[in-house]
Design a protein around this motif. Structure first.
Motif, PDB file in Angstrom:
ATOM      1  N   ALA A  87       0.817  -1.221   0.000  1.00  0.00           N
ATOM      2  CA  ALA A  87       0.000   0.000   0.000  1.00  0.00           C
ATOM      3  C   ALA A  87       0.845   1.262   0.000  1.00  0.00           C
ATOM      4  CB  ALA A  87      -0.959  -0.024   1.182  1.00  0.00           C
ATOM      5  N   LEU A  95       4.687   1.157  -0.272  1.00  0.00           N
ATOM      6  CA  LEU A  95       5.132   0.698  -1.585  1.00  0.00           C
ATOM      7  C   LEU A  95       4.990   1.831  -2.611  1.00  0.00           C
ATOM      8  CD1 LEU A  95       6.122  -1.468  -3.492  1.00  0.00           C
ATOM      9  CD2 LEU A  95       3.814  -2.394  -3.602  1.00  0.00           C
ATOM     10  N   ILE A 109       7.979   3.445  -4.949  1.00  0.00           N
ATOM     11  CA  ILE A 109       7.852   3.519  -6.412  1.00  0.00           C
ATOM     12  C   ILE A 109       7.832   4.986  -6.841  1.00  0.00           C
ATOM     13  CG2 ILE A 109       6.369   2.975  -8.395  1.00  0.00           C
ATOM     14  CD1 ILE A 109       7.489   0.450  -7.264  1.00  0.00           C
ATOM     15  N   ILE A 135      11.285   6.426  -7.064  1.00  0.00           N
ATOM     16  CA  ILE A 135      11.963   6.017  -8.307  1.00  0.00           C
ATOM     17  C   ILE A 135      11.529   6.922  -9.465  1.00  0.00           C
ATOM     18  CG2 ILE A 135      12.114   4.172 -10.050  1.00  0.00           C
ATOM     19  CD1 ILE A 135      11.928   2.128  -7.792  1.00  0.00           C
ATOM     20  N   ARG A 136      10.217   7.157  -9.554  1.00  0.00           N
ATOM     21  CA  ARG A 136       9.707   7.974 -10.662  1.00  0.00           C
ATOM     22  C   ARG A 136      10.167   9.423 -10.557  1.00  0.00           C
ATOM     23  NH1 ARG A 136       3.376   6.816 -10.845  1.00  0.00           N
ATOM     24  NH2 ARG A 136       3.429   4.587 -11.229  1.00  0.00           N
ATOM     25  N   ARG A 157      16.072  14.113 -15.423  1.00  0.00           N
ATOM     26  CA  ARG A 157      15.796  14.703 -16.742  1.00  0.00           C
ATOM     27  C   ARG A 157      15.820  16.228 -16.677  1.00  0.00           C
ATOM     28  NH1 ARG A 157      17.141  13.598 -20.748  1.00  0.00           N
ATOM     29  NH2 ARG A 157      15.460  14.571 -21.904  1.00  0.00           N
ATOM     30  N   ARG A 191       9.870  22.053 -21.126  1.00  0.00           N
ATOM     31  CA  ARG A 191       9.790  20.645 -20.726  1.00  0.00           C
ATOM     32  C   ARG A 191      10.062  20.458 -19.232  1.00  0.00           C
ATOM     33  NH1 ARG A 191      13.604  17.549 -24.117  1.00  0.00           N
ATOM     34  NH2 ARG A 191      12.977  15.861 -22.743  1.00  0.00           N
ATOM     35  N   TYR A 243      -0.518  10.347  -6.834  1.00  0.00           N
ATOM     36  CA  TYR A 243      -0.645   8.889  -6.793  1.00  0.00           C
ATOM     37  C   TYR A 243      -0.095   8.311  -5.482  1.00  0.00           C
ATOM     38  CZ  TYR A 243       0.640   4.071  -7.651  1.00  0.00           C
ATOM     39  OH  TYR A 243       0.821   2.732  -7.523  1.00  0.00           O
ATOM     40  N   GLN A 279      -4.635   7.550  -9.807  1.00  0.00           N
ATOM     41  CA  GLN A 279      -3.988   8.357 -10.840  1.00  0.00           C
ATOM     42  C   GLN A 279      -4.768   9.651 -10.991  1.00  0.00           C
ATOM     43  OE1 GLN A 279      -1.260   7.153 -12.368  1.00  0.00           O
ATOM     44  NE2 GLN A 279      -1.415   4.919 -12.252  1.00  0.00           N
ATOM     45  N   PRO A 317      -6.325  11.361 -16.720  1.00  0.00           N
ATOM     46  CA  PRO A 317      -5.288  11.308 -17.748  1.00  0.00           C
ATOM     47  C   PRO A 317      -5.137  12.569 -18.571  1.00  0.00           C
ATOM     48  CG  PRO A 317      -7.178   9.957 -18.347  1.00  0.00           C
ATOM     49  CD  PRO A 317      -7.367  10.365 -16.923  1.00  0.00           C
ATOM     50  N   LYS A 363      -3.246  20.329 -23.026  1.00  0.00           N
ATOM     51  CA  LYS A 363      -1.978  19.989 -23.632  1.00  0.00           C
ATOM     52  C   LYS A 363      -1.128  21.182 -23.994  1.00  0.00           C
ATOM     53  CE  LYS A 363       1.388  17.519 -24.786  1.00  0.00           C
ATOM     54  NZ  LYS A 363       2.412  17.325 -23.869  1.00  0.00           N
ATOM     55  N   ASP A 376       2.643  22.324 -25.139  1.00  0.00           N
ATOM     56  CA  ASP A 376       3.264  23.080 -26.218  1.00  0.00           C
ATOM     57  C   ASP A 376       2.302  23.260 -27.401  1.00  0.00           C
ATOM     58  OD1 ASP A 376       4.745  23.929 -28.334  1.00  0.00           O
ATOM     59  OD2 ASP A 376       6.183  22.283 -28.290  1.00  0.00           O
ATOM     60  N   THR A 389       3.154  25.339 -29.920  1.00  0.00           N
ATOM     61  CA  THR A 389       3.929  25.948 -31.010  1.00  0.00           C
ATOM     62  C   THR A 389       3.909  25.133 -32.286  1.00  0.00           C
ATOM     63  OG1 THR A 389       5.946  24.900 -30.201  1.00  0.00           O
ATOM     64  CG2 THR A 389       5.536  27.171 -29.498  1.00  0.00           C
ATOM     65  N   HIS A 390       3.448  23.870 -32.224  1.00  0.00           N
ATOM     66  CA  HIS A 390       3.375  23.114 -33.476  1.00  0.00           C
ATOM     67  C   HIS A 390       2.446  23.798 -34.471  1.00  0.00           C
ATOM     68  CE1 HIS A 390       0.129  21.542 -30.911  1.00  0.00           C
ATOM     69  NE2 HIS A 390      -0.535  21.496 -32.041  1.00  0.00           N
ATOM     70  N   ARG A 439      -0.373   3.285 -17.660  1.00  0.00           N
ATOM     71  CA  ARG A 439      -1.065   3.263 -16.362  1.00  0.00           C
ATOM     72  C   ARG A 439      -1.411   1.844 -15.956  1.00  0.00           C
ATOM     73  NH1 ARG A 439      -3.246   7.972 -18.075  1.00  0.00           N
ATOM     74  NH2 ARG A 439      -4.994   6.939 -19.091  1.00  0.00           N
ATOM     75  N   LYS A 470       1.825  16.444 -34.885  1.00  0.00           N
ATOM     76  CA  LYS A 470       1.193  17.757 -34.693  1.00  0.00           C
ATOM     77  C   LYS A 470       1.831  18.842 -35.545  1.00  0.00           C
ATOM     78  CE  LYS A 470      -0.497  17.643 -29.943  1.00  0.00           C
ATOM     79  NZ  LYS A 470      -0.172  18.206 -28.611  1.00  0.00           N
ATOM     80  N   ARG A 471       3.062  18.627 -35.986  1.00  0.00           N
ATOM     81  CA  ARG A 471       3.756  19.644 -36.780  1.00  0.00           C
ATOM     82  C   ARG A 471       3.471  19.521 -38.283  1.00  0.00           C
ATOM     83  NH1 ARG A 471       7.363  22.309 -33.370  1.00  0.00           N
ATOM     84  NH2 ARG A 471       7.648  21.178 -31.415  1.00  0.00           N
ATOM     85  N   ALA A 497       1.918  22.668 -39.951  1.00  0.00           N
ATOM     86  CA  ALA A 497       2.831  23.816 -40.033  1.00  0.00           C
ATOM     87  C   ALA A 497       3.913  23.587 -41.099  1.00  0.00           C
ATOM     88  CB  ALA A 497       3.473  24.083 -38.675  1.00  0.00           C
ATOM     89  N   HIS A 530      10.109  23.800 -37.597  1.00  0.00           N
ATOM     90  CA  HIS A 530       9.304  22.646 -37.184  1.00  0.00           C
ATOM     91  C   HIS A 530      10.011  21.340 -37.547  1.00  0.00           C
ATOM     92  CE1 HIS A 530       5.906  24.809 -35.578  1.00  0.00           C
ATOM     93  NE2 HIS A 530       5.935  25.628 -36.623  1.00  0.00           N
TER      94      HIS A 530
END
Lengths: 239, 239
Positions: A79, A82, A86, A89-90, A97, A198, A212, A218, A221, A225, A227, A229-230, B62, B107-108, B111, B188
């Motif tokens: 539970a 744990l 986890i 770790i994530r 990153r 990012r 979580y 969770q 989902p 969204k 970015d 810029t696309h 998930r 997505k790009r 563009a 892009h």
């Protein structure tokens, strides 16, 4: 949760993970902050320092992974405990990153310094980095306090970061069109901006992990969204 | 390893994770492949399909996380089995990111389609994507067969991907300098190329995880570093 444990060595093991995550978070924030300072001041020595600093985060992530595995194997947690392990770790993977992204900004300092860019571009990048670092700091505060009820701020802030990134993206494209000498340095600044955007995403990931860990559920989902810029295209100024 | 288990339901649980990872891998590969096809053929409908397909990967990640937690709590695995489960959590996170990168390329498409780009740029991008997808496929084969002794190919391939990306980066900058109308679409395409290069990085991450799952050791930390484009600057053609 830790008051349930009879074995106090176990508490210490879990606390080790939490403390190590906090240290990683502070280290990652400093790296990103200094990468931006190096970029704005065209300071290659500071940039080199940031690149070297990244090894500490890689090492910390491996240490957390190794310890987590040992704790799971030895204590066989269930539970909440744990999820806690986890989650560590994530979160350490996300912080590693973030450090990589800071390092990537630092590596571009030399290429950017070769062109002279308008001050406003650096201002925009600094503002974006401040917002992303504030996001990261607040998410790490939520991790430290487990005050998951505050977590909704994360999505709003992420939207602000994305809006600021999109506006910076447009501005950089405009400078590139004005003078071909701007293209190379502005391309590197575009990647710097993307890296910072990012960092905001990783902060959001961390928030989802904390949610979580604390609730066992969770977060929904779909998140607004990121970015946009696309979609950005600009009419060409033919002057 | 699974022959050691007395409880065959346990074997089934572990096999579920392995099969789900394989399915995620196939799905991620297809998304990236179709995103490139959509880009090359300027096909916005296919691009939309790729964007929609991403939800499947999010859901699969998930599901793997949830199942992994349940298995750890119920079976209290140690050593190899525990690494196997933690490995599945890590690999599914990498595959989910590969899907995100494919979605970002898709997505790009709109563009990029607004400018007319030289065929050679698409060729370069296709070649880069083929290399990255081959890398991913072979890494997933190693995961399926646990033939970790083959894993060294990963680093060589990663270097090839980085070299090809750097050359494409230069080429794109050159086109941007030749004509300001190329700046927006080529920017892009630069991000598309960067996304594909990062797919190679995720394949390398997965290889490192497999190495860890099979041997219990981390692969040596320093890997020949990746993206060299932070150093790329180009003399300006003043014509």
């Amino acid at each position: 949760m830790q008051s349930h444990h009879i074995v106090s060595a176990y508490d210490d093991e879990l606390k080790f993970l939490t403390r190590k995550i906090a240290a990683m978070g502070g280290h990652a924030e400093r790296m990103v902050d200094q990468a931006i300072v190096a970029l704005v001041n065209a300071d290659p020595e500071l940039a080199q320092q940031v690149v070297r600093d990244d090894a500490t985060l890689d090492e910390a992530e491996r240490e957390i992974d190794d310890r987590a595995i040992v704790i799971i194997a030895k204590r066989q947690p269930v539970a909440g405990d744990l999820r806690e392990i986890i989650g560590a770790i994530r979160i350490s993977a996300d912080l590693e990153r973030v450090g990589d992204l800071g390092k990537n900004v630092a590596k571009r300092v030399v290429a950017v310094a070769e062109g002279r860019q308008p001050v406003s571009l650096y201002r925009g990048l600094q503002a974006l980095a401040e917002l992303a670092l504030t996001q990261l700091k607040e998410v790490l505060d939520v991790y430290a306090s487990r005050s998951v009820e505050r977590i909704e701020f994360v999505r709003d802030r992420d939207n602000q970061i994305d809006a600021m990134y999109t506006s910076l993206f447009r501005e950089l494209l405009t400078y590139m069109m004005e003078d071909p000498r701007n293209i190379t340095p502005c391309t590197h600044l575009l990647f710097c901006a993307k890296n910072i955007e990012r960092i905001g995403d990783h902060a959001t990931n961390i928030a989802e992990t904390i949610y979580y860990v604390v609730t066992g559920d969770q977060m929904p989902p779909e998140r607004p969204k990121q970015d946009k810029t696309h979609r950005v295209t600009l009419a060409v100024d033919t002057q």
